[in-house]
Design a protein around this motif. Structure first.
Motif, mmCIF file in Angstrom:
data_model
loop_
_atom_site.group_PDB
_atom_site.id
_atom_site.type_symbol
_atom_site.label_atom_id
_atom_site.label_comp_id
_atom_site.label_asym_id
_atom_site.label_seq_id
_atom_site.Cartn_x
_atom_site.Cartn_y
_atom_site.Cartn_z
ATOM 1 N N GLN B 245 -21.161 -48.247 18.216
ATOM 2 C CA GLN B 245 -19.807 -48.074 17.695
ATOM 3 C C GLN B 245 -19.803 -47.107 16.503
ATOM 4 O OE1 GLN B 245 -16.954 -49.727 19.151
ATOM 5 N NE2 GLN B 245 -18.581 -49.817 20.668
ATOM 6 N N ALA B 246 -18.792 -46.286 16.440
ATOM 7 C CA ALA B 246 -18.666 -45.353 15.312
ATOM 8 C C ALA B 246 -18.033 -46.003 14.090
ATOM 9 C CB ALA B 246 -17.816 -44.153 15.728
ATOM 10 N N HIS B 247 -17.234 -47.046 14.313
ATOM 11 C CA HIS B 247 -16.374 -47.538 13.225
ATOM 12 C C HIS B 247 -16.861 -48.797 12.539
ATOM 13 C CE1 HIS B 247 -15.168 -49.604 16.890
ATOM 14 N NE2 HIS B 247 -14.535 -50.499 16.186
ATOM 15 N N VAL B 285 -13.730 -51.120 8.392
ATOM 16 C CA VAL B 285 -14.282 -52.170 9.244
ATOM 17 C C VAL B 285 -15.646 -52.574 8.662
ATOM 18 C CG1 VAL B 285 -15.121 -52.658 11.582
ATOM 19 C CG2 VAL B 285 -13.063 -51.262 11.243
#
Lengths: 360, 360, 360, 360
Positions: B245-247, B285
């Motif tokens: 995941q990037a976030h 996040v």
């Protein structure tokens, strides 16, 4: 086929959009004419393919437009300073009128139009308070006023915060608008009177600041303001107006009652898309009121047309606007003078001596 | 008895955090020792001021640590391959054990430990399924299992999606973890069995893809996978595992029943802050499980200590982990073979002939 | 004035709405006829004031309707089993066609229509995949495919979860729809092919459960299903279809790429209103697809009309629907047989022997 | 082992929680004593198992408690009227002090304590403004003050809205709190001064209403109030205080700058759980400040202890509280008199003649 023949006066940003709404989302309206005396708007309209397709006639003279055979109704979307005179002229010619808010920044002038309208009981004369037609505000009204979902409502917080306009458009437009509370809080006050059942004002105060539009100083205006209105009977409303938001059109309203709170648009969203990336999770915000309220304008147009076709009362009478303006002007005076504006229990403004609030 | 004397074995990222939790948020625990055989962890611990302040003794030999006088309990946070042997050794020395999940990637080895534990009825031996201690998952359990808020639950969607690790840490750690479903979906399967009341698996299938960690190819692993588990009786769960995941750490679970749906953490948020700027409205996040679950680890530690001090049953017995692993391995086999893994009505795996699923 | 003369065939729930959209939001369309052979729909239409106002002619015979002078286009909104034949008949009469999805549940029949359409290069023949016209899905497409906001997209999660229908309407409608994946996942598959740039399927599997509509058992259908599609090249999609949601129309899509994730409608909202009361903070959810997608249908109608008026390519060609149906059928077969459906690298289905998937 | 020996004075709702925080989340603190002169609190403490376990001594006499050998610090959590005298007594005995806000509702009394503290340079004397320790408010401060994420901040909106207390607890507590702005807006004003970099007040006004707690009338208090503070230099803050929310503890702050807006906790959430059912989608809200700020109290306790152990400056000096109180009192005066409270450019209150603001 039974459609209302209607003309739109004023082809500024909003006037163009009203024409669009009438063409695209108002099947019982037939736009037969538009009118503007602004050269660039005339030029724009002359080249508009859609206007040609639908046979819309272009006028640069309002009075001539009113003579167009068959014309039944006029949607007035010009600058505020001619709203009253155009409304009067249209009524005199027997045309139904939807006039954008406010009818006038001068309360007495506005009242004279309202009085005059009583002489035309057959005409539908309506104030253009578009938020009253928004699905969310209506749902809130049902929950608050019909379902009693929040018990007895006693407090409203409402903000109209616009995206910073860097094009110069706003500054040009702002010079004749009567001040930030009159121009910008008018919908918030309208919603307040709706949700608080026409509460009577008692006192109000407000302050402002100039952050991004130094040009406003010349007209003694500000680009951000906050105000409080106290109503007789223990009800309160407070407002935030802004011209300088970085993120978009952030317009929200909260109504608190004894048993709960209703929020409308607390988190503004352009659409249903969220992007999650290295920065976190982001959603876009509507850049301006149009993206937020375009469906409300469609509902407004259809209900105006429906009132004409079926001889129903207009959904927002002119008198509503007058009550709103009374409060807006009192907030504006407080901002200009630094003093509290007060009203008696009948809602009549208690004037200070002229020397105390000697704002030009 | 005042406090439980406890040691933490393994001072990797998680072991250090368990020591922190025991010192800072577990007043009835007294960390008396830590143990690691990794030189850089030894060096780190030797220089740790807090460990000195609280008099925590450092060992590089697990067996010697078990001999420390007064030691009552061991928290095993080493790599999975020694979980079973360390648990057995601790029990043999009369120590209570909290062993991180999974007990083993080998189902038979894990079962042998479970069987052995029955010989120590006086010891608390607990599986470290931390999500069972998270306030939100617990609230969901109350709503689903006690209040019946969603009627009869029949479907679970659960995902464990980690932030892409670009430090190389993950790759080093990943080589011995048993594959993505075994390592990453284990909590999702645990939650499923909790919310679906120990439903019995019937069939499962899954697929994966390798997007960002080409090093995983050597161990036949992937960095994103999706799997479905069908249970006997018309219940279904499906999972998404991701390392890329990037976030941030995006871990959510949804449980659908006949009368509603419960979502846990559908929109992950680092904290309560939202930034509105030209890009829109953004919230951050959590970067990893720690920011999401640090309070759950504190609850886990306190409940383990409480079970010891007051001779209560442990909140998550070892057997729970075994049921979870059975499904995780079946999903992993499906991913490796491309074939559906099936179970009989008792939940026993129906093996295909060796030639069909000849994965090394 | 230049408008497309159009007829709507089928006056079920959706057909009525298409007429509404064409009248209220499609100024370049002129609805001249509607057609249905259902007695209660005929009766309803005969009494419809709006149809009278706008002079819409009512037919109970499709072929007669096609003979109406001046008719240019047909919007087919009947039950799936007559989509193909009605499309063929309309083309034969030289009418442009917008046919609701799917063209047919029979892939070969659908292909024969597509082939036939090639014989009418002057006609606009369009597949009614309405989500392609939704502002949010389009914004997602711009971000994913044009701006590269999430890097290389490789995974799609998409769900179409409908509110439980307790009126009996759904059951009546469901009998001829081809199974839950064919009827319900078709938009999700379409979005997947859009966002993953026509990825080629490799394998798929799915399972289902019957929770609330026992009547579906007779047609071997289920009311909830989950499926995974693996594509060649390491891309994956997974879907959830449901007929039994308690809270509303919960339709969301997430697309994950190497650098981020785009979510569309992860949290469905009826409008911008939130009620805070003793229970907490609550927002309503759209009851059905119409509240979610009514503006998409307007865009669809306007673009279809625009393609006709300006001789542009239709925005969604019939071939798109065929690719979607290939996958939907494979998922449906997997659900019915319990076996994995597979495709070769050209995307052609690899059939199992008849004895293996002997579903009636 | 090096721990600070600390006592907590006052065992009301908050005092008990401070003891809990010191035991459970403050490893470098050692709670050696508690003190209360309230019979029911004494009784409660005598039966508290945890206090026994950790050997906490109970006093009913504050001066005797201060004599306990080894005692280093005192956390004052009594009613406001004794904050000043207890702080002075503790300092006189050479104890470090953390005193809950406000130090006094009397600005001169508070100032005398601040002046006295200068005579004890070796003592850590700290004001208990807990929000300064909350992770979200701190993150906001970093973004606003260090990263410049919103450009130049000029406006704050902040609300402290408490759940309606129907137990009678609040009414009992409220009688000596100095009025709603003094008791309830104090944290909002503190945050404002933080984010607006100690802006100097110029004028303020506020109004209130009494909706649910008629008992407050006797002390001339209200249960909902709204106020505006204008600062010199074009900055503005506005506040909403409420004792009567139906849905929970709804405490949010927004800071607007020239380039953006930071929101903290605009949508309050109890946890990560959302229930979707027939009513829509619902999440719960924290019932009171404890659920929202319990981790902030832990950080506060640890930083106070850390300041003592390592002789660092306290994170919130007493002077901060004094600036906050000056504004709170001015708002309170405005509410009571209906007149605008004004300050000179040095931030000194400009008093009206006694006859004008003759509030008892």
């Amino acid at each position: 086929m039974d459609r209302v023949q209607i003309a739109v006066v004023g082809l500024g940003r909003m006037g163009k959009r009203h024409v669009h709404t009438l063409i695209h989302r108002t099947p019982r309206a037939h736009v037969v004419a538009v009118c503007t005396n602004q050269p660039h708007e005339i030029e724009w309209a002359q080249q508009n393919e859609e206007y040609k397709t639908f046979g819309i006639k272009l006028y640069d003279d309002y009075d001539k437009m009113l003579e167009q055979p068959g014309l039944q109704a006029v949607w007035i979307s010009t600058s505020t300073d001619v709203h009253s005179s155009q409304t009067l002229a249209a009524m005199a010619k027997g045309k139904h009128v939807l006039c954008e808010k406010p009818l006038s920044t001068d309360l007495e002038e506005a009242q004279s139009v309202i009085d005059a309208a009583k002489g035309y009981p057959g005409l539908k004369v309506m104030a253009g308070f578009s938020r009253r037609f928004d699905a969310s505000y209506r749902d809130a009204a049902v929950k608050i006023l019909q379902e009693g979902a929040i018990g007895s409502p006693f407090m409203v917080r409402s903000q109209t915060c616009d995206l910073l306009d860097t094009t110069g458009f706003f500054i040009k437009y702002a010079t004749r608008n009567g001040g930030i509370f009159v121009d910008c809080a008018i919908h918030d006050i309208d919603l307040t009177l709706w949700y608080l059942s026409d509460a009577v004002p008692k006192a109000c105060w407000g302050v402002g600041t100039l952050q991004q539009h130094p040009e406003l100083k010349a007209s003694n205006d500000v680009d951000n303001a906050v105000g409080i209105v106290e109503f007789w009977g223990g009800k309160i409303a407070y407002f935030h107006c802004s011209r300088t938001q970085a993120h978009g059109h952030d317009v929200s309203t909260e109504v608190t009652g004894t048993d709960g709170k209703i929020s409308v648009n607390l988190v503004p969203r352009m659409n249903n898309v969220v992007l999650a990336d290295k920065r976190g999770m982001t959603h876009e915000v509507q850049p301006e009121y149009w993206q937020r309220f375009e469906m409300a304008f469609a509902t407004e147009a259809n209900e105006f047309v429906d009132a004409i076709l079926h001889n129903k009362p207009v959904p927002v009478p002119m008198e509503t606007g007058q009550k709103v303006m009374l409060i807006a002007r009192a907030l504006q005076d407080a901002l200009w003078t630094g003093e509290v504006s007060r009203f008696d229990e009948a809602g009549k403004r208690i004037e200070k001596a002229a020397t105390e609030n000697g704002h030009a």
